[in-house]
Design a protein around this motif. Structure first.
Motif, mmCIF file in Angstrom:
data_model
loop_
_atom_site.group_PDB
_atom_site.id
_atom_site.type_symbol
_atom_site.label_atom_id
_atom_site.label_comp_id
_atom_site.label_asym_id
_atom_site.label_seq_id
_atom_site.Cartn_x
_atom_site.Cartn_y
_atom_site.Cartn_z
ATOM 1 N N ILE A 165 0.944 -1.118 0.041
ATOM 2 C CA ILE A 165 -0.116 -0.140 -0.048
ATOM 3 C C ILE A 165 0.830 1.216 0.056
ATOM 4 N N SER A 221 -1.651 8.373 0.247
ATOM 5 C CA SER A 221 -1.625 9.565 1.393
ATOM 6 C C SER A 221 -0.979 9.503 2.827
ATOM 7 N N VAL A 271 -4.109 9.396 5.144
ATOM 8 C CA VAL A 271 -4.928 8.269 5.440
ATOM 9 C C VAL A 271 -3.791 7.352 5.976
ATOM 10 N N ALA A 329 -4.504 3.311 7.704
ATOM 11 C CA ALA A 329 -4.140 2.053 7.182
ATOM 12 C C ALA A 329 -3.111 1.600 8.043
ATOM 13 N N SER A 381 -0.861 11.321 -1.922
ATOM 14 C CA SER A 381 -1.947 10.485 -2.740
ATOM 15 C C SER A 381 -1.399 10.511 -4.225
ATOM 16 N N ASN A 387 -3.712 2.212 -2.859
ATOM 17 C CA ASN A 387 -3.477 3.453 -2.861
ATOM 18 C C ASN A 387 -4.287 4.425 -2.033
ATOM 19 N N ASN A 388 -3.731 4.907 -0.874
ATOM 20 C CA ASN A 388 -4.795 5.771 -0.052
ATOM 21 C C ASN A 388 -4.699 7.065 -0.443
ATOM 22 N N SER A 395 -6.431 11.290 -0.097
ATOM 23 C CA SER A 395 -7.158 12.062 0.675
ATOM 24 C C SER A 395 -7.938 13.141 -0.359
ATOM 25 N N THR A 416 -9.482 4.998 -0.077
ATOM 26 C CA THR A 416 -8.462 3.856 -0.465
ATOM 27 C C THR A 416 -8.837 3.449 -1.898
#
Length: 323
Positions: A46, A49, A52, A56, A79, A95-96, A98, A267
Motif C-alpha cells: 500500500i 496519502s 490516510v 491504514a 496521494s 493506494n490511499n 485524501s 483507499t
C-alpha cells in the motif's frame, strides 16, 4: 505483485514495524531489502496519502496480528505520488488518497491495465495550526488563509491584520504530490490564484508538526490526526467560512459544520489484484474496521454503516469479476 522490494519508498511501515511494536516474533524486509517471500507468506503493498496513513497503519497492525502469514507494507508517498509512481504503474495493490483520483491518473492506470476501485474509509477535518505562543490568533477566515497561502500574498502577519505582529510568516505545508495540497489549493486558494511555493513542503506531516512547534510565527496545515497527536504543542485554528468560527473536531467534521475543510478519505484497490486472497481479505478487513472506533482513535471520523455496506457490496462485485 513484486517480491523484490528494492523499489519500495523510504518511510514505509511494514510488518517489521508492527511486530517490533507488539513484541511478536518475525519480520518482513523494509526499504532496500530484496528477500523473496516463502511459499507460505502472502503480501499486501500500500502506498499513498500521509493523511490516510494513520488509519491504514492501525488497521494493518490489527490485521497482521490476526493473520501472521500476511505481510502488509504501508508507505507515505502522498496521494498523487502513490498514484503516479506506484499504483498506476502496477507496483502496489492499494493506494490511499485524501482526494478523489484525478482523470489523468485514471488514464495512466488504464494505460497500464490497472482499474482503480474506490472505497471511502473516513472523514477528515483538514486542520490549520500555529505555535501555541501565537496568542494573537485563534480563528481565521478563508479569505485570510488565501491571502497567506497564495502566490504574491501576505509576507508578514501584519499584512493580514494590522494588529498582528510585524513578523514574517514561517510556513509549513503539504508537498505538491499530496492530496492535502490539492484539496487545500482547490478549496482555499481557488482557481484564480496559485498556491505559493516559498514554504517548507513535505510529504511527512510530522515534519510539519515539528516546524510549527519550533517558531512562534509559523503556520502549517495537515490532516486532523496529526493535530490530535499533539494538542499541547501546536494550536488548531478555528475557520470562519462566513458563518462564524468553527473549530476542527471530529464532531464538526461529521456534522458538516466545519466548512469547507472537512473532506472524505479514500483507499483505491487495483481490481485485478483482488484475485489475490491476501489483498481481498485485507481490504474487506480495512472496510469493516473503517466503520469502527479504531478510526476515531487515530483522529478521523469513521464511515457510517451504510457507507461500509456500500463499500462491501462494491468489493464483492469486483471480486466476482476477477475470481
Amino acid at each position: 505483485m513484486w517480491s523484490d522490494r528494492s523499489w519500495w519508498p523510504t518511510g514505509s511501515v511494514s510488518r517489521r514495524d508492527v511486530l517490533a511494536a507488539t513484541g511478536t516474533a518475525g519480520a518482513v524486509g523494509l526499504t532496500g531489502c530484496t528477500r523473496a517471500l516463502s511459499s507460505e507468506e502472502r503480501e499486501v503493498n500500500i502506498a499513498g496519502s500521509s493523511t490516510v496513513f494513520p488509519i491504514a497503519e492501525a488497521i494493518a497492525s490489527d490485521f497482521v496480528q490476526r493473520n501472521p502469514e500476511v505481510n502488509v507494507s504501508v508507505s507515505q508517498t502522498g496521494s498523487g505520488g502513490g498514484f503516479s509512481n506506484f499504483f498506476c504503474p502496477g507496483m502496489t495493490d492499494l493506494n490511499n488518497a485524501s482526494r478523489p483520483i484525478a482523470d489523468e491518473e485514471r488514464s495512466q492506470c488504464a494505460t497500464n491495465g490497472v482499474e482503480p476501485i474506490e472505497f471511502t474509509v473516513g472523514t477528515d477535518a483538514l486542520t490549520v495550526v500555529v505555535n501555541p505562543e501565537a496568542d494573537w490568533v485563534d480563528c481565521v477566515t478563508i479569505d485570510e488563509l488565501r491571502e497567506i497561502w497564495r502566490v504574491g500574498g501576505a509576507e508578514r502577519w501584519s499584512d493580514v491584520r494590522e494588529e498582528w505582529p510585524d513578523e514574517e510568516f514561517e510556513l509549513y505545508g503539504a508537498d505538491t504530490v499530496s492530496g492535502t495540497f490539492d484539496y487545500f489549493r482547490e478549496t482555499v486558494i481557488g482557481e484564480e490564484e496559485n498556491h505559493r511555493n516559498d514554504y517548507s513542503a513535505t510529504e511527512k506531516d510530522r515534519t510539519i508538526v515539528r516546524g510549527v512547534q519550533g517558531s512562534p510565527y509559523s503556520m502549517g496545515y495537515f490532516g486532523f490526526s496529526y493535530y490530535s497527536e499533539n494538542p499541547d504543542s501546536i494550536k488548531a485554528l478555528a475557520i470562519d467560512d462566513g458563518e462564524g468560527c468553527i473549530e476542527p473536531t471530529l464532531e464538526t467534521a461529521k456534522s458538516g459544520e466545519y466548512r469547507p475543510l472537512s473532506r472524505p478519505l479514500f483507499t483505491y484497490a487495483a481490481k485485478a489484484e483482488l484475485a489475490d486472497s491476501a489483498v481481498r481479505e485485507f481490504l474487506r478487513f480495512f472496510i469493516e474496521q473503517a466503520a469502527t472506533d479504531l478510526v476515531s482513535d487515530v483522529g478521523y471520523v469513521p464511515i457510517t454503516e451504510e457507507e461500509r455496506d456500500e463499500n462491501l457490496a462494491r468489493l464483492d462485485e469486483a471480486i466476482e469479476d476477477v475470481t
